[in-house]
Scaffold this motif. Structure first.
Motif, PDB file in Angstrom:
ATOM      1  N   TRP A 141      52.466  41.372  49.288  1.00  0.00           N
ATOM      2  CA  TRP A 141      51.678  40.128  49.357  1.00  0.00           C
ATOM      3  C   TRP A 141      51.416  39.742  50.802  1.00  0.00           C
ATOM      4  O   TRP A 141      52.302  39.843  51.649  1.00  0.00           O
ATOM      5  CB  TRP A 141      52.444  38.967  48.711  1.00  0.00           C
ATOM      6  CG  TRP A 141      52.500  38.906  47.226  1.00  0.00           C
ATOM      7  CD1 TRP A 141      53.625  38.869  46.462  1.00  0.00           C
ATOM      8  CD2 TRP A 141      51.405  38.786  46.310  1.00  0.00           C
ATOM      9  NE1 TRP A 141      53.302  38.757  45.124  1.00  0.00           N
ATOM     10  CE2 TRP A 141      51.944  38.707  45.010  1.00  0.00           C
ATOM     11  CE3 TRP A 141      50.007  38.762  46.455  1.00  0.00           C
ATOM     12  CZ2 TRP A 141      51.156  38.595  43.863  1.00  0.00           C
ATOM     13  CZ3 TRP A 141      49.220  38.654  45.325  1.00  0.00           C
ATOM     14  CH2 TRP A 141      49.784  38.576  44.047  1.00  0.00           C
TER      15      TRP A 141
ATOM     16  N   GLY B   7      42.366  37.589  32.996  1.00  0.00           N
ATOM     17  CA  GLY B   7      43.259  38.694  33.333  1.00  0.00           C
ATOM     18  C   GLY B   7      44.385  38.840  32.342  1.00  0.00           C
ATOM     19  O   GLY B   7      44.739  39.951  31.924  1.00  0.00           O
TER      20      GLY B   7
ATOM     21  N   ARG C  80      44.377  50.417  38.401  1.00  0.00           N
ATOM     22  CA  ARG C  80      43.775  49.301  37.683  1.00  0.00           C
ATOM     23  C   ARG C  80      44.381  49.041  36.309  1.00  0.00           C
ATOM     24  O   ARG C  80      44.602  47.915  35.902  1.00  0.00           O
ATOM     25  CB  ARG C  80      42.281  49.567  37.449  1.00  0.00           C
ATOM     26  CG  ARG C  80      41.386  49.250  38.592  1.00  0.00           C
ATOM     27  CD  ARG C  80      39.956  49.495  38.191  1.00  0.00           C
ATOM     28  NE  ARG C  80      39.769  50.778  37.556  1.00  0.00           N
ATOM     29  CZ  ARG C  80      39.638  50.986  36.265  1.00  0.00           C
ATOM     30  NH1 ARG C  80      39.629  49.979  35.418  1.00  0.00           N
ATOM     31  NH2 ARG C  80      39.493  52.198  35.790  1.00  0.00           N
TER      32      ARG C  80
ATOM     33  N   HIS D 259      47.474  34.651  46.899  1.00  0.00           N
ATOM     34  CA  HIS D 259      47.270  34.125  45.542  1.00  0.00           C
ATOM     35  C   HIS D 259      47.823  32.707  45.585  1.00  0.00           C
ATOM     36  O   HIS D 259      49.017  32.507  45.801  1.00  0.00           O
ATOM     37  CB  HIS D 259      48.008  34.980  44.518  1.00  0.00           C
ATOM     38  CG  HIS D 259      47.885  34.462  43.119  1.00  0.00           C
ATOM     39  ND1 HIS D 259      46.920  34.906  42.256  1.00  0.00           N
ATOM     40  CD2 HIS D 259      48.584  33.520  42.442  1.00  0.00           C
ATOM     41  CE1 HIS D 259      47.034  34.276  41.091  1.00  0.00           C
ATOM     42  NE2 HIS D 259      48.040  33.426  41.191  1.00  0.00           N
TER      43      HIS D 259
ATOM     44  N   ARG E 279      48.785  45.836  40.523  1.00  0.00           N
ATOM     45  CA  ARG E 279      47.592  46.598  40.894  1.00  0.00           C
ATOM     46  C   ARG E 279      47.536  46.807  42.406  1.00  0.00           C
ATOM     47  O   ARG E 279      47.125  47.864  42.883  1.00  0.00           O
ATOM     48  CB  ARG E 279      46.345  45.869  40.381  1.00  0.00           C
ATOM     49  CG  ARG E 279      46.183  46.028  38.883  1.00  0.00           C
ATOM     50  CD  ARG E 279      45.208  45.054  38.260  1.00  0.00           C
ATOM     51  NE  ARG E 279      44.930  45.409  36.865  1.00  0.00           N
ATOM     52  CZ  ARG E 279      44.663  44.534  35.900  1.00  0.00           C
ATOM     53  NH1 ARG E 279      44.625  43.243  36.168  1.00  0.00           N
ATOM     54  NH2 ARG E 279      44.439  44.955  34.669  1.00  0.00           N
ATOM     55  N   LYS E 280      47.933  45.801  43.133  1.00  0.00           N
ATOM     56  CA  LYS E 280      47.956  45.887  44.603  1.00  0.00           C
ATOM     57  C   LYS E 280      48.957  46.950  45.071  1.00  0.00           C
ATOM     58  O   LYS E 280      48.655  47.776  45.933  1.00  0.00           O
ATOM     59  CB  LYS E 280      48.392  44.523  45.138  1.00  0.00           C
ATOM     60  CG  LYS E 280      47.591  43.983  46.280  1.00  0.00           C
ATOM     61  CD  LYS E 280      48.023  42.563  46.591  1.00  0.00           C
ATOM     62  CE  LYS E 280      48.223  42.410  48.074  1.00  0.00           C
ATOM     63  NZ  LYS E 280      47.021  42.648  48.876  1.00  0.00           N
TER      64      LYS E 280
ATOM     65  N   GLU F  56      48.976  36.632  35.293  1.00  0.00           N
ATOM     66  CA  GLU F  56      47.877  37.078  36.170  1.00  0.00           C
ATOM     67  C   GLU F  56      48.429  37.493  37.539  1.00  0.00           C
ATOM     68  O   GLU F  56      48.003  38.491  38.123  1.00  0.00           O
ATOM     69  CB  GLU F  56      46.853  35.946  36.365  1.00  0.00           C
ATOM     70  CG  GLU F  56      46.105  35.579  35.089  1.00  0.00           C
ATOM     71  CD  GLU F  56      44.636  35.962  35.117  1.00  0.00           C
ATOM     72  OE1 GLU F  56      44.157  36.440  36.166  1.00  0.00           O
ATOM     73  OE2 GLU F  56      43.974  35.805  34.086  1.00  0.00           O
TER      74      GLU F  56
ATOM     75  N   ALA G 102      42.340  40.750  46.630  1.00  0.00           N
ATOM     76  CA  ALA G 102      43.661  40.879  46.016  1.00  0.00           C
ATOM     77  C   ALA G 102      43.587  41.054  44.511  1.00  0.00           C
ATOM     78  O   ALA G 102      44.616  41.214  43.855  1.00  0.00           O
ATOM     79  CB  ALA G 102      44.510  39.653  46.353  1.00  0.00           C
ATOM     80  N   ALA G 103      42.375  41.037  43.954  1.00  0.00           N
ATOM     81  CA  ALA G 103      42.246  41.063  42.493  1.00  0.00           C
ATOM     82  C   ALA G 103      42.753  42.373  41.892  1.00  0.00           C
ATOM     83  O   ALA G 103      43.348  42.392  40.820  1.00  0.00           O
ATOM     84  CB  ALA G 103      40.796  40.839  42.086  1.00  0.00           C
ATOM     85  N   GLY G 104      42.473  43.470  42.564  1.00  0.00           N
ATOM     86  CA  GLY G 104      42.926  44.759  42.041  1.00  0.00           C
ATOM     87  C   GLY G 104      42.019  45.339  40.980  1.00  0.00           C
ATOM     88  O   GLY G 104      42.186  46.486  40.575  1.00  0.00           O
ATOM     89  N   VAL G 105      41.085  44.579  40.505  1.00  0.00           N
ATOM     90  CA  VAL G 105      40.076  45.073  39.555  1.00  0.00           C
ATOM     91  C   VAL G 105      38.731  44.502  40.004  1.00  0.00           C
ATOM     92  O   VAL G 105      38.677  43.490  40.705  1.00  0.00           O
ATOM     93  CB  VAL G 105      40.354  44.634  38.102  1.00  0.00           C
ATOM     94  CG1 VAL G 105      41.638  45.255  37.583  1.00  0.00           C
ATOM     95  CG2 VAL G 105      40.411  43.129  37.990  1.00  0.00           C
TER      96      VAL G 105
ATOM     97  N   MET H  75      42.146  31.270  40.942  1.00  0.00           N
ATOM     98  CA  MET H  75      42.773  32.552  41.245  1.00  0.00           C
ATOM     99  C   MET H  75      42.935  33.473  40.039  1.00  0.00           C
ATOM    100  O   MET H  75      43.225  34.648  40.215  1.00  0.00           O
ATOM    101  CB  MET H  75      44.176  32.293  41.819  1.00  0.00           C
ATOM    102  CG  MET H  75      44.189  31.702  43.199  1.00  0.00           C
ATOM    103  SD  MET H  75      43.701  32.897  44.462  1.00  0.00           S
ATOM    104  CE  MET H  75      42.155  32.168  44.978  1.00  0.00           C
TER     105      MET H  75
ATOM    106  N   ILE I  59      54.738  35.546  49.844  1.00  0.00           N
ATOM    107  CA  ILE I  59      53.380  35.033  49.691  1.00  0.00           C
ATOM    108  C   ILE I  59      53.263  33.581  50.128  1.00  0.00           C
ATOM    109  O   ILE I  59      52.165  33.090  50.345  1.00  0.00           O
ATOM    110  CB  ILE I  59      52.909  35.207  48.238  1.00  0.00           C
ATOM    111  CG1 ILE I  59      51.376  35.255  48.200  1.00  0.00           C
ATOM    112  CG2 ILE I  59      53.446  34.094  47.357  1.00  0.00           C
ATOM    113  CD1 ILE I  59      50.798  35.588  46.855  1.00  0.00           C
TER     114      ILE I  59
ATOM    115  N   LEU J 247      41.620  35.757  36.893  1.00  0.00           N
ATOM    116  CA  LEU J 247      40.495  36.690  37.067  1.00  0.00           C
ATOM    117  C   LEU J 247      39.135  36.107  36.730  1.00  0.00           C
ATOM    118  O   LEU J 247      38.150  36.408  37.396  1.00  0.00           O
ATOM    119  CB  LEU J 247      40.729  37.971  36.261  1.00  0.00           C
ATOM    120  CG  LEU J 247      41.764  38.938  36.831  1.00  0.00           C
ATOM    121  CD1 LEU J 247      41.718  40.260  36.085  1.00  0.00           C
ATOM    122  CD2 LEU J 247      41.553  39.187  38.322  1.00  0.00           C
TER     123      LEU J 247
ATOM    124  N   LYS K   6      48.217  41.207  39.155  1.00  0.00           N
ATOM    125  CA  LYS K   6      47.548  41.347  40.444  1.00  0.00           C
ATOM    126  C   LYS K   6      48.436  42.123  41.421  1.00  0.00           C
ATOM    127  O   LYS K   6      47.977  43.051  42.095  1.00  0.00           O
ATOM    128  CB  LYS K   6      47.241  39.943  40.988  1.00  0.00           C
ATOM    129  CG  LYS K   6      46.110  39.855  41.952  1.00  0.00           C
ATOM    130  CD  LYS K   6      45.897  38.406  42.423  1.00  0.00           C
ATOM    131  CE  LYS K   6      44.854  37.687  41.575  1.00  0.00           C
ATOM    132  NZ  LYS K   6      44.458  36.387  42.210  1.00  0.00           N
TER     133      LYS K   6
END
Lengths: 425, 425, 425, 425
Positions: A293, A142, A127, A298, A121-122, A114, B155-158, B139, B11, B141, A118
């Motif tokens: 990040w 996810g 997507r 996260h 995608r960031k 996940e 931050a999910a991206g979707v 965290m 992060i 999805l 994430k």
């Protein structure tokens, strides 16, 4: 066993395959409370690469606990974590010229996946992720979207989106396979992405297991992996390798993809990395992606696992020289030869051997048969499990440290269990 | 610390708040490698209810390891797991007349929440879950869709779907709050669900933290929780309590919702349940819902954590009599009084105290101020963190076993740190 | 034209290609307010199969209006609608042995497609629809998810879900095409669906344009269509043909898929079916699927268009004998020959002719060139448009009733326009 | 009627309420083929504001057809369209100081709504739209997500996402309503959006019907509309008014929201705008938003409807002076008084009158009763329909041009039909 039936959820699974109560375990042996000893060709689903209760790890953990080491630290700095980071850097990353950053998250494989998705995608602002048939990446929504097994997918309760599945590129296709995998499939996919009216959106990432373990021990060909890598780069997508089950030395080298000229943007690790069976998960992330990040973006409570860092560092010491990896290659070859012998004897053109190093599998092409074989194995004192579509593939992943005698005995038990099942059929 | 900066992902977060390297820890004290000792009012984000390196747990774990106990077992049966199941049943469930089944999954809170949502959707055949403002559930999805903090969500991206957020029903609304929470909000929601043209679809579940920890230590009122429970039942939806941070004795009783006549369908537990800081997560599921699971339908490698079972069982022994819980009530009252005194002195009508038992918080109404206070605390040798929207709430969750002297000293350090920050402002 | 620039939305498009103000139109001629006459090879994007202001239709409509016929009736019963239903049944369905029910919805193609997808999902209880590269199905979110052009998709503002795109099976692949279409692609897709661990969910429907008009005039091969039909049936999915632009006689037969042994579950019709240019859309639905509708479950204000029923019935009378269709075949052959001649003269191995009946296209392989050619045509008095990825394909769809002289003149104008563009390049 | 049963889809709906075959229609009268005349209080679901076969429109349309006007033009420039644009600008926009651009799309209300939502998402870069309970916005997936009626929503076959529904702010709440609408609800919503941990994402738009027609003739209060407008602006979201059924003079003014100081970013229009019953849809879009469109980014075949432009321009001429609107106010008052009288006589405290201008409704609070009343009306020669949750509200929307005699007779027929139904109950 009544206690479990009364108190534990009906969802429990492996206990139905191994209907006994285990009490202790050491290296490649588990002993139940009746005193029966089992040879372990399953290794906690690939976690226990260095055996149950590895002596060096036991010692290190007990010392750590006795010295009041920080067992749980979120993502604060601890000496245990620093030691692990340094060891991993020195032993694994530096020799390979990898400058990936190490990221910790909730200590399970699904959290690692996940987190990787994430970030991809960031980084890309896209997507859709491309994942592959027979892939297994975890159970949270996810990661489950990338997992392929319909038994797991159907339990989601919501649509699983933002992933497109494409055929996986095996180095040895199954009998009669018409999925159309291989480099040709990558070329076709490239054409689709090149066409702005294909309906496909540019992907954020390609998520690949270089060796699909749960999916049936399907080993990707080098050519296919390189083609996927080139396509990912050309499309501005990240290449993510999920090496959770096949990594950490399982294949006779640290990463399952070592030695092929591959250069993934993210590698997800879990299972074997904590060494002792206590959870740990870690992603390797190229710095140019990692910098996307923001701090704490996260999170996860159990990111800082002192015992796993300590045992994990012991595990890394096995890679200081080539002894263990040479051993893995030798034992893996023995396993493969044994299985190839069984194919010749029992199922030429019907069964198939697949695998690399000490992940070897016999594809029986028949889930019911495989289930019977596994049950026979258990009766005879051998623990192993089935994988692949419909559970038709017997997978053998003993501890890398299994004594030669146990390995040979385990293979003999398997032969007998298979013979029994074939005769009964 | 350079090692971390060079090798670890950007992060990393808490380490920026506590810029030192911790080496050891015992009960409510952490010591860094320079030898400086800190009082811990954070307890690993609520995991270490029984203190760092709890002596009883240390002993039990070391014995277990020395006896080659099964450290990692997936969901096979082990003696360690049976002992834990029996102890939890006898100590927690039976006295409350709860017949919930115990389900293990990937050992993190987010996995527990994902599993609970999956089951609720399966049982009801519905998709949408109602969650609440300021809620925190994880965290990955599926859980992130229920989490509210936009920093995490972005931050999910979707898109994060299938969850509808409604106002949480605090027992003590924040100053000037106009969210419209309380029982009136439940009545309005009931009316919407009663109207087939409201646009709302019948929900699969209501996912509630009886006390929102990360969300700012918001304590739900009994009336509101009962109203939500009644609404859930009337709609055929499941009531899920996320007691991951507030459960396991934190509030002076095992569950944060004890004693209110509440009867959740599922309770998610993690953090404190493994006792020692090694991961464990467990859902309590009513049998009539649990039976909807098929074997192995939701899996996870690290479901069978021997060390956590062993230490967790020790943790449960603290509930054999009322001593610890009485202590928690007494110390919690001390914390609350101290904070109320600070409000009177420094911020009447401006600051607010909220909490229950040994989760107490001071809402400073200002994230920058709270950040400064936490930094001052660290300087003075006290570890604590901020939570709530914009990090404006100081949360105190010391180990339940903190010595009186440490608790008093910690509170004094906090007073000084606050005073400094206010003077500097 | 200033009025438009000042008052109308910037989204206006075709007017940029044809920068003049049209005042009247008759059969295959449009006249602008300056009196310049244009030959129309575009026919309102395929709507005006029977020409602008078809004399028979004019007469019928005027009579209808003068008699106070019901111009707008939602889905109440009217005599005009009954006449249309009977004519369509007698002329089109009965001779083909089709027992499909006729369904009216919002009178645009996108509404027809949305309605078809909705029903297929209802009938099967599944979500995912398979659509094909280069497909065009409309602009509302449900249909847009099936449309492939990224220019349109990127304007959606939300993720377009629940559709999987696969390569379309052309009967004449473009030069150098490596999409991997054809029957082989259907076999591969079948294998994926046969494998419960492919990650693909069983589809609700296959949505196919037998001839992709907007997508570049790609004509599906009979073998591919039959293979898709068999796959759909084997998977329990519905076969939906979108014949909105290629149907209603355009190809020399009423349906573009006539005569191939095909048996779609749903056919979507619009554009040409209303005859005069007033909107109408209609789906043909097999009764066993149609019965899954509940009354009024999918509505729309403009379902009952009296003028379109009246003119549409006139249009159907053109199919009472073979005269028009024979004419279409003859003229289509002339168009094709002319274009093949141009390929030989100007672009052997570079240009490609594709089409069927009176939908003929010249693929110039270059969007900028095609745009210039279309602009040159406009200058010379010929209206036509480009289609396909990047607008590289010139499409010719004159009214089926175009006089021979206009057709020949139009083709000559095109030759000159092409020559000019090539010389300028 | 057998023809329809045999050939038309089972989805047909209104014909079940009006089981006869209509042959002709004039102003507020429809005549079936048996010669029975019906007074029309339904006006084609609000399309026929100027009556069936309006004489001025008939004349204009016939002249246009006879002159070979361009009936169908996509979005090319035509003289008919220019005339319409100029008339709308002069008659409607200019007097109100509105500088909105006029955009044409597929000529149905649902296309208009989809287009508006698409633009709002494009302009803001956000996904979520706030719509309101009891709202009706269309049947295609993007608009259906905003529509609230579960009968329609359940037919979607896919999750309807990206819309959050909130209570609508009636100016006259239903008896016993506890939805919590009104300005207080807007304040609560504002608080949620102000809190970055509410779980709500900033919205792209607020989609509001100033008067909900299908939803039960709920008239928004001015205060509530202004509060929503302010909230939208403060959040950087677009304010979209769906005036498809209530606009075009229905309420005694051109827009239903005239005279309240409102300033929507987008207004969606359809139904009545084409005048004669031929389809047309048009959005009014502020130039600063309109400029976000790229040419042809949202298309549709039937965007350029010559007949609708011609008749629509005639319709606009009714707004050259105040005669019609004064008439609407007068007749609307008569309708309202009549209905209020019925409430006093039959159902004080039980029935409720709602509406504005010539959209008046009697909420009977009981769908079965309303259905019986509508059936009785049909028997007696009056056409009207039910709306609202469960169809419990009788809606009266006669042509604005209905003769006084027909209006009075219709109201008398309604009284009798209601009386019969109440006596039979």
């Amino acid at each position: 066993m009544k206690v479990f039936e009364q108190l534990e959820s009906d969802i429990r699974g492996y206990c139905r395959l191994y209907p006994t109560v285990f009490k202790s375990a050491s290296n490649a042996r588990q002993v139940d409370e009746a005193g029966k000893s089992y040879i372990d060709f399953f290794a906690g689903a690939g976690v226990l690469n260095f055996g149950h209760n590895n002596l060096l790890m036991k010692k290190a953990i007990i010392e750590f606990i006795e010295a009041d080491g920080v067992a749980h630290s979120l993502d604060t700095y601890t000496t245990a974590k620093r030691d692990f980071l340094e060891a991993f850097h020195k032993t694994i990353l530096q020799p390979r010229g990898m400058n990936h950053k190490m990221q910790f998250m909730g200590p399970t494989g699904t959290n690692a996946v996940e987190t990787a998705l994430k970030l991809a995608r960031k980084v890309t602002g896209r997507r859709t992720v491309v994942a592959f048939t027979h892939g297994f990446h975890g159970m949270t929504l996810g990661a489950l979207a990338a997992t392929t097994n319909s038994y797991f997918r159907n339990a989601a309760g919501v649509p699983l989106e933002h992933v497109r599945h494409e055929p996986f590129g095996c180095n040895k296709p199954c009998q009669g396979c018409t999925l159309g995998c291989g480099v040709g499939a990558v070329d076709r996919l490239r054409s689709l992405y090149a066409d702005s009216s294909s309906g496909l959106e540019p992907p954020a990432a390609f998520l690949v297991e270089p060796i699909q373990a749960e999916g049936g021990v399907n080993v990707a060909s080098k050519e296919w992996l390189l083609a996927i890598q080139t396509l990912a780069h050309d499309l501005g997508a990240l290449l993510i390798f999920d090496d959770i089950q096949a990594g950490c030395g399982r294949t006779g080298q640290y990463f399952s993809f070592d030695g092929m000229g591959l250069d993934p943007d993210i590698v997800t690790l879990a299972k074997g990395i904590g060494g002792f069976g206590t959870p740990l998960a870690m992603n390797l992330v190229k710095p140019e992606h990692d910098k996307h990040w923001s701090p704490g973006e996260h999170t996860g409570t159990f990111r800082g696992q002192g015992l796993s860092f300590v045992a994990g560092k012991v595990g890394l010491s096995y890679f200081d020289n080539d002894d263990l990896m040479n051993d893995v290659k030798r034992k893996g070859a023995q396993m493969q030869e044994h299985l190839e012998g069984l194919v010749e004897t029992f199922g030429s053109g019907r069964f198939q051997v697949r695998g690399k190093g000490m992940m070897q599998a016999l594809d029986l092409g028949d889930g019911a048969l495989a289930k019977q074989v596994a049950a026979n194995c258990f009766e005879r004192g051998l623990l192993l499990g089935a994988c692949g579509t419909g559970g038709k593939v017997i997978k053998m992943i003993p501890p890398l440290t299994i004594p030669d005698a146990d390995l040979s005995e385990g293979l003999s038990l398997f032969t007998a269990a298979l013979q029994d099942a074939l005769e009964a059929a």
